[in-house]
Design a protein around this motif. Sequence first.
Motif, PDB file in Angstrom:
ATOM      1  N   HIS A 194       3.541  -4.751   9.551  1.00 44.14           N
ATOM      2  CA  HIS A 194       4.308  -3.732   8.826  1.00 44.14           C
ATOM      3  C   HIS A 194       5.668  -3.505   9.474  1.00 44.14           C
ATOM      4  O   HIS A 194       6.676  -3.296   8.778  1.00 44.14           O
ATOM      5  N   ASP A 195       5.725  -3.591  10.792  1.00 42.06           N
ATOM      6  CA  ASP A 195       6.983  -3.323  11.498  1.00 42.06           C
ATOM      7  C   ASP A 195       8.063  -4.356  11.202  1.00 42.06           C
ATOM      8  O   ASP A 195       9.250  -4.051  11.331  1.00 42.06           O
ATOM      9  N   VAL A 196       7.667  -5.563  10.793  1.00 42.81           N
ATOM     10  CA  VAL A 196       8.667  -6.588  10.528  1.00 42.81           C
ATOM     11  C   VAL A 196       9.538  -6.219   9.325  1.00 42.81           C
ATOM     12  O   VAL A 196      10.653  -6.730   9.168  1.00 42.81           O
ATOM     13  N   PHE A 197       9.058  -5.255   8.500  1.00 44.10           N
ATOM     14  CA  PHE A 197       9.824  -4.820   7.325  1.00 44.10           C
ATOM     15  C   PHE A 197      10.520  -3.478   7.546  1.00 44.10           C
ATOM     16  O   PHE A 197      10.958  -2.841   6.589  1.00 44.10           O
ATOM     17  N   ALA A 198      10.637  -3.076   8.799  1.00 42.30           N
ATOM     18  CA  ALA A 198      11.244  -1.773   9.117  1.00 42.30           C
ATOM     19  C   ALA A 198      12.698  -1.682   8.671  1.00 42.30           C
ATOM     20  O   ALA A 198      13.202  -0.586   8.405  1.00 42.30           O
ATOM     21  N   LYS A 199      13.379  -2.823   8.587  1.00 46.90           N
ATOM     22  CA  LYS A 199      14.783  -2.829   8.159  1.00 46.90           C
ATOM     23  C   LYS A 199      14.934  -3.359   6.739  1.00 46.90           C
ATOM     24  O   LYS A 199      15.987  -3.845   6.378  1.00 46.90           O
ATOM     25  N   ASP A 200      13.890  -3.249   5.935  1.00 51.84           N
ATOM     26  CA  ASP A 200      13.913  -3.678   4.535  1.00 51.84           C
ATOM     27  C   ASP A 200      13.547  -5.156   4.432  1.00 51.84           C
ATOM     28  O   ASP A 200      12.977  -5.726   5.349  1.00 51.84           O
ATOM     29  N   ALA A 201      13.875  -5.772   3.314  1.00 58.40           N
ATOM     30  CA  ALA A 201      13.487  -7.157   3.052  1.00 58.40           C
ATOM     31  C   ALA A 201      14.156  -8.121   4.021  1.00 58.40           C
ATOM     32  O   ALA A 201      15.266  -7.880   4.507  1.00 58.40           O
ATOM     33  N   ILE A 202      13.474  -9.224   4.271  1.00 55.78           N
ATOM     34  CA  ILE A 202      14.039 -10.333   5.038  1.00 55.78           C
ATOM     35  C   ILE A 202      14.529 -11.359   4.027  1.00 55.78           C
ATOM     36  O   ILE A 202      13.729 -11.885   3.229  1.00 55.78           O
TER      37      ILE A 202
END
Length: 289
Positions: A194-202
């Motif tokens: 979940h943390d990998v999406f902390a800054k929105d979409a990749i």
Amino acid sequence: MAVKIENEKLFVTINEHGAELASLINKSNGINYLWSGDSKYWGRKSPVLFPIEGALKDGKMFVDGKEYHMGQHGFARDMDFEVKKLTKESVCFELKSNTETLEKYPYEFIFRLVYELKEETLVVRYEVENPSDSEMFFGLGAHPAFSVPLGEAAYDDYYLEITPEKTRKVLPLKGGLVDNINTIDGESRLEISHDVFAKDAIIYDLGEEPTKFSLKNTKNNYGVEVFTPNSKFAGIWSSYPAKGQFVCIEPWWSLADTVYTDGNFKEKFATNKLNGKESFDAYFEITVF
């Protein structure tokens, strides 16, 4: 109303509202690979993004000096499509411009969305037709959300493999707008959390190269592959900080506005142009296992 298509391998339902994929069931294991659409996290399942992908800066754009307003991802996902052709294994939906759309987006269009089953694969096709004699500009994207986890696995057991294996540019988002200047390098394996999406979409820059995204886990053999032959970009996204149990793999043929845009829609970064009477075709594939 929902439309149903099936073959020996898959059973699929699609809603006429938004021509949105509603379920994707593998008959061999009975699993629905599509996200449930729980509104506590994200209330959609697989909306189509047309005639823009992402957000407009300040929610507005300018065409020939006139100001227009449109919400994120455009309006097609919130409109009723017409079923033009239905067979056991495929369906074609159609949406046409009207007085309502022309107030938000000053171009005539015919937009078709086709779902077709081939073995364990669902092929999703788009056609954008310009019926007028004048040029038109548009954006387009897919937004399918896949249920994670499946079976005896946890969310953090998942990873995404991108092939061909190579370093790709990743475009950061700032307040929902794309920073196409300060790109970073992205690897061909993304560990899901979940943390990998902390800054929105990749957002991966694919350069219209054929690319496959494989969503797998370390605990079982259930997974999804998304293949795109020519999309310009792909977004990988899930809800944050709300921990929705899904991962979106999104082929995009355009992007949200950039941080640096002046709002001129005809000069929008990564836009698409059609001359009078021309059409645009694209597709992607979803394979479940």
